[in-house]
Scaffold this active site. Structure first.
Site, short mmCIF file in Angstrom:
data_model
loop_
_atom_site.label_atom_id
_atom_site.label_comp_id
_atom_site.label_asym_id
_atom_site.label_seq_id
_atom_site.Cartn_x
_atom_site.Cartn_y
_atom_site.Cartn_z
N ARG A 44 -12.99 5.92 -0.95
CA ARG A 44 -11.73 5.18 -0.94
C ARG A 44 -11.97 3.77 -1.49
O ARG A 44 -13.11 3.29 -1.56
CB ARG A 44 -11.21 5.08 0.51
CG ARG A 44 -10.79 6.40 1.11
CD ARG A 44 -10.38 6.24 2.58
NE ARG A 44 -9.19 5.41 2.72
CZ ARG A 44 -7.94 5.86 2.59
NH1 ARG A 44 -7.74 7.13 2.28
NH2 ARG A 44 -6.89 5.06 2.76
N HIS B 259 -3.60 -5.67 2.12
CA HIS B 259 -3.32 -5.77 3.55
C HIS B 259 -3.95 -7.06 4.07
O HIS B 259 -4.44 -7.88 3.29
CB HIS B 259 -4.03 -4.62 4.30
CG HIS B 259 -3.43 -3.27 4.09
ND1 HIS B 259 -2.24 -2.87 4.64
CD2 HIS B 259 -3.90 -2.22 3.38
CE1 HIS B 259 -2.01 -1.61 4.30
NE2 HIS B 259 -2.99 -1.18 3.55
N CYS C 24 0.81 -1.22 0.00
CA CYS C 24 0.00 0.00 0.00
C CYS C 24 0.85 1.28 0.00
O CYS C 24 1.47 1.58 -1.00
CB CYS C 24 -0.96 -0.03 1.18
SG CYS C 24 -2.43 0.94 0.87
#
Ligand code: GLN
Length: 257
Positions: free
Chosen positions: A137, A199, A100
């Site tokens: 997002r 993640h 990320c």
């Protein structure tokens, strides 16, 4: 007794205090345990803000994710202290995993929602643009194709990453957003360095990727064959978690076909 008993691998963890979101430390724990089960000692060392990076000091490198604010601090340190050595380590085929925010800063630049554009290390021929705080997002579970298999996890990023002409994606998105919610690509690979938005943390539910990195590191340090000496582990639980995620996302059949 595995043939890898007595081997060691040195792992450098870049910016553990700044880039440590969404359980990214779980990747370190997974690598350490999967090495230990094979008699390989994983020597861990943080590489903090202000600390010089010795490009020859590590067999594996990890950099995690972070908020825009922390990325600003890390980008300055990369530019002034570590970028040259990091590029040298990457060009020397050191296996590295960048998640990320760390992935974004190993590319050419990251343009955050606010504030100045952050210069990246330039490992990946890619760039990231945050579309602004009013744009939703990229958040949620993600599944991608990888090496005739799949990778699963969780993503949460505002930045959208675009790959340059010659850049190689990590995989194709089967569920979720990936790099930018547009081109159905996720991550980027350059030599032995992997960048990804996944993640979760990534490695516990993706034991095949963890072992891929361990094999690369052993072969680079101890020569061809050291990777083949890595014995398979009983990954029933890991694969149960992986496939239940695929099933939950409705990609099991498509992914495994
Ligand atoms: N701050 C970056 C973004 O929002 C990276 C986020 C992260 O590392 N999870 O895109």
């Amino acid at each position: 007794m595995s043939d890898t008993t007595g081997f060691e691998l040195r792992l450098g963890h870049l910016y553990p205090d700044q880039l440590n979101m969404y359980g990214d430390r779980g990747n370190i724990i997974t690598l350490r345990q999967r090495c230990a089960w094979r008699g390989v000692a994983l020597r861990y060392a943080p590489v903090d803000i202000g600390q010089k990076l010795d490009p020859k000091a590590f067999d594996l490198l990890f950099i995690g994710g972070g908020q825009d604010k922390e990325q600003d601090e890390v980008a300055r340190d990369l530019r002034v202290v570590k970028a040259g050595a990091l590029r040298e380590a990457v060009e020397d085929d050191t296996p590295a995993l960048a998640v990320c925010g760390g992935y974004q800063l190993l590319a050419r630049f990251y343009r955050p929602a606010e504030g100045p554009e952050l210069e990246g290390v330039g490992v990946f021929d890619a760039w990231t643009i945050h579309k602004g705080k009013s744009v939703p997002r990229c958040i949620g579970n993600i599944a991608i194709s990888w090496n005739d298999s799949t990778l699963v996890g969780f993503e949460n990023h505002g930045g959208r990453t675009y790959l340059g002409q010659g850049a190689r994606p990590l995989g194709r998105v089967l569920y979720g957003h990936g790099n930018n919610s547009e081109d159905h690509l996720e991550g980027c690979v350059y030599r032995n360095t992997i960048g990804t938005y996944i993640h979760g943390s990534l490695l516990p539910k993706n034991p095949h990727l963890a072992d891929y990195l361990i094999r690369l590191a052993l072969e680079r340090r101890y020569g061809i064959g050291a990777g083949d000496a890595v014995i398979p582990l009983d990954d029933k639980e890991e694969w149960r978690a992986h496939t239940s995620m695929l099933r939950r996302l409705g990609v099991a059949q498509r992914a495994l076909a």
